[in-house]
Design an enzyme around this catalytic site. Sequence first.
Site, PDB file in Angstrom:
ATOM      1  N   CYS A 241       5.271  -2.386  12.376  1.00  0.00           N
ATOM      2  CA  CYS A 241       3.928  -2.318  11.804  1.00  0.00           C
ATOM      3  C   CYS A 241       2.858  -2.763  12.785  1.00  0.00           C
ATOM      4  CB  CYS A 241       3.852  -3.118  10.510  1.00  0.00           C
ATOM      5  SG  CYS A 241       3.973  -4.906  10.706  1.00  0.00           S
TER       6      CYS A 241
ATOM      7  N   GLY B  53       0.823  -1.202   0.000  1.00  0.00           N
ATOM      8  CA  GLY B  53       0.000   0.000   0.000  1.00  0.00           C
ATOM      9  C   GLY B  53       0.858   1.253   0.000  1.00  0.00           C
ATOM     10  N   GLY B  54       2.172   1.063   0.037  1.00  0.00           N
ATOM     11  CA  GLY B  54       3.096   2.197   0.030  1.00  0.00           C
ATOM     12  C   GLY B  54       3.668   2.443  -1.357  1.00  0.00           C
ATOM     13  N   VAL B  55       4.450   3.501  -1.454  1.00  0.00           N
ATOM     14  CA  VAL B  55       4.949   3.935  -2.759  1.00  0.00           C
ATOM     15  C   VAL B  55       6.042   3.005  -3.287  1.00  0.00           C
ATOM     16  CG1 VAL B  55       6.544   5.571  -1.651  1.00  0.00           C
ATOM     17  CG2 VAL B  55       5.915   5.907  -4.036  1.00  0.00           C
TER      18      VAL B  55
ATOM     19  N   CYS C 181      10.574 -10.886   9.866  1.00  0.00           N
ATOM     20  CA  CYS C 181       9.496 -10.954   8.867  1.00  0.00           C
ATOM     21  C   CYS C 181      10.065 -11.324   7.497  1.00  0.00           C
ATOM     22  CB  CYS C 181       8.758  -9.620   8.815  1.00  0.00           C
ATOM     23  SG  CYS C 181       7.404  -9.587   7.625  1.00  0.00           S
TER      24      CYS C 181
END
Lengths: 389, 357
Positions: free
Chosen positions: B196, B9-11, B100
Amino acid sequence: MTPPRAYVDHAASTPILDSAAEAWLRASAKVGNPSALHGSGRAARRIVEESRESIADDLGVRPSEVIFTAGGTEADNLAIKGLAWAAPERPRILCSAIEHHAVLDPVLWLAEQGRPVDWIPVDSIGRVSVDDIRERLSDDVALCTVMWANNEVGTIQPVAEIAAACADAGVPFHTDAVQALGHVPVNAGLRGITSLALSGHKIGAPVGVGVLVLDRDARVVPVLHGGGQERDVRSGTVDAASAAAMAVAVRHAVKEQQAHADRVRLLRDALAVGILDRVPQAVLNGSPEESLPGHVHASFPGCEGDALLMLLDAAGVECSTGSACTSGVPEPSHVLLAMGVDPALARGSLRFSLGRTSTEDDVDRILEVLPRAVERASRAGSPTFRTVS
Amino acid sequence: MRVIAALSGGVDSAVAAARCVDAGHEVVGIHLALARSGKGQAGSRGCCTPEDARDARRVADILGIPFYVWDMSTDFQREVIDDFVQSYDQGLTPNPCIRCNETIKFAAVLDRARALGYDAVATGHYARIVESAQGRELHRAIDDDKDQSYVLAVLTPPQLSGAVFPLGDTRKADVRAEAARRGLRVADKPDSHDICFIPDGDTESYLRRHLGEREGELVDVTTGETLGTHDATYALTVGQRRGLRLTVPAPEGHRRYVVGRETGSTRVLVGPQELLSVRRIEADQPRWCGVTPPSQSDVHVQVRAHGDQIRARLLVNSEDVAVELESPLRGVAPGQTLVAYDGTRVVGSATITRATS
């Protein structure tokens, strides 16, 4: 060249009928609030009332019993909350365990507000027992709600008998017939049906219109307060164009029901047999004899539904896991869990729902690509149960 | 290639996916549902919010690629969140982003992608993969400020063989400009900095909720004298000076710092600044990004993301490693990841067990 695509998700939304789209366009070109007193208002009102009469005739009820809503979810909410709120002296709610979220969630919300709920269990094909319901009926029950046919596995419920039992006990009965109309005969005028919910886009009308058939003697507290346009139980300017399109779609659904059912049942049976032939480990859920004619619901052991969905989508087959979720995160279906299906198996399920535009080519396409998708998905397994190396 | 593009969802991940499409790959966009933060937590930062999922979906729309959400929350809970809390409970300082990448993005997700017939997972990490005679190598990004090779240094050759990092040769500002040029609305979305699953950035409160109080004594590391008490070991980090509430003044007014913790107890050691200067670091669980280095080699090491690079001698045993630093390093705590570089090439990583002066 893009491969041919097979759209087999008609239970989620079916293509709009040309005749419904034309009716919508025609009516939408005219100005006039149906509640206005001048000529344009009267013309708009006429469209609404003619649509209402047409729908009433097709469903076996009186015109005053047809209430236009913005969809099936609103119709269900109005019935469930409205009937419960109107009878605070009768606290209990009877609700089948396999309802659509449009019914399930209002009932859960009422439970949070303190209303006791009897969750009516289902058998292994997803059907409630009329005797079970009869035993639960008493004068402290505000309403009983059982869907006409289930949206996931397609199982048809003994609605006439449940409605009669509720009538004998003096308990209001609501049924969500969103999936049933057009696929099986639906008579909303059956003795004991207090309310019945319909959705436009499941039968070839646009998204955003629905109907609540509401018995003229029923007491309902509105969900939306305002101008009281629809019998003082539903407020908001009535959408004449959508009402016109809905009337066209309901007429088509009722008139064509038998021919439609005969046609899609043949396709459905070919698909069901083909699935078991090509993927022998598949398990069909529900029962073909007791199910909507266009529904095939299958579980694929060792697979995850959303992996299958992705692979089939890439191969041109558009189906669903049966339980849509707004976030896109799949949960094991409450319907399958209520039927006693193992949660891991439940997560590996697909719903193919055939409809008006389905063809033999669609069935062939599914059967052609399904075995490879299942093989790959079973290699991926389920992330929930797999351990990370 | 058939590529799974992880869309946060980020650039960065948006441009990474766009470049994969441009390269002619068959690309599918996947948004990972990792932390189950409850329905509609509007306004929370970090990833995994409904807003991020929507932004990711819109990127896929604009790129014309299919889009799905993969629920990895069970794996993420077990491998990353539980590990994070347990590590702090044991007095360690973990890096959940590294975990992660090691266990989710380039393990669970990559495994699943491969099983479903895909060749690789592409992310918006700033790092470069270079093909050399020795095989695939992981290198620093050209943008030093954004370089994320540190959090990828746990990837082994089989994992790197399924990784695509299209942004390693680009500066962040250029990535934003490219996103804007491509009509991606996430072009000016702020960078995420926090962990996050702790969107408010308050790690101490998060740990307090999960671990409760962990009271103990503050002990002078040289004299053994008890100097005060603390109410949570995890709230104290090596190198910390403020907020110790010491009741015994230090001789000659020397400032005292947290210098470590007694293993297996809640006793926290404090001492003079000199003790913070580390010359030798021992670490275990080495993971090599390519060939295993020789028993002794000259490298640069880094012990935190965007931390200083120190010249060091790397000593490799079969089970563990040690580094001897040319110049001292401060604030080194067990649990942190030690990463070794040969020039821009990532040699590998290991988990710090001991730091001495």
